[in-house]
Design a protein around this motif. Structure first.
Motif: not given
Length: 156
Positions: A54-58
């Motif tokens: 998954n892609i982190k929000r950062s």
């Protein structure tokens, strides 16, 4: 040009939820190469893009900042999110995209996974593809359209 950035970002985000290797996913190779050549995606300390994660929000903030937000940010600009410290590697990216993130609060949660709707709504506003999103714009286009939160239908 903004649409190319937006489409490349969306492809990269959508691919990140699938275990990835070029074999069987040759259709994505051009988008990945574009994103790496333009520093939209750089990988971890070892250079691994971790496309199956998954892609982190950062990471979302970094990708969208590099791809969509071209204006220079004034250094004295105030950070809206209380959980983002100046020492964090992602601070300048979050500062750059904070006006396009649809969260109403003052907490960014940089280590949480970005949802598809957060990512897409932020890309849309940051790339200025749309200025006002019609509530029904996605109706009938996705099976889970009814689950889109009101926060992501309205820009701050």
């Amino acid at each position: 040009m903004k649409r190319i950035f937006s489409i490349s970002l969306l492809l990269c985000f959508l691919m990140s939820s699938v275990a990835f290797s070029y074999k069987g996913y040759e259709w994505a190779e051009t988008g990945i190469e574009y994103c790496t050549q333009n520093k939209i995606m750089e990988g971890d300390e070892t250079g691994n893009l971790n496309l199956g994660s998954n892609i982190k929000r950062s990471e979302m903030a970094k990708m969208i900042s590099v791809a969509c937000v071209k204006e220079k940010i004034e250094q004295k600009r105030e950070m809206r999110f209380s959980d983002i410290k100046e020492q964090a590697w992602f601070y300048p990216y979050v500062l750059k995209v904070q006006d396009y993130v649809t969260d109403k609060g003052n907490i960014f949660r940089p280590d949480e996974a970005a949802t598809r709707e957060e990512f897409i709504s932020t890309v849309i506003y940051a790339s200025q593809v749309l200025t006002n999103v019609d509530e029904n714009v996605l109706e009938g286009k996705f099976n889970d359209t009814d689950k889109i939160s009101e926060n992501n239908l309205e820009k701050n």
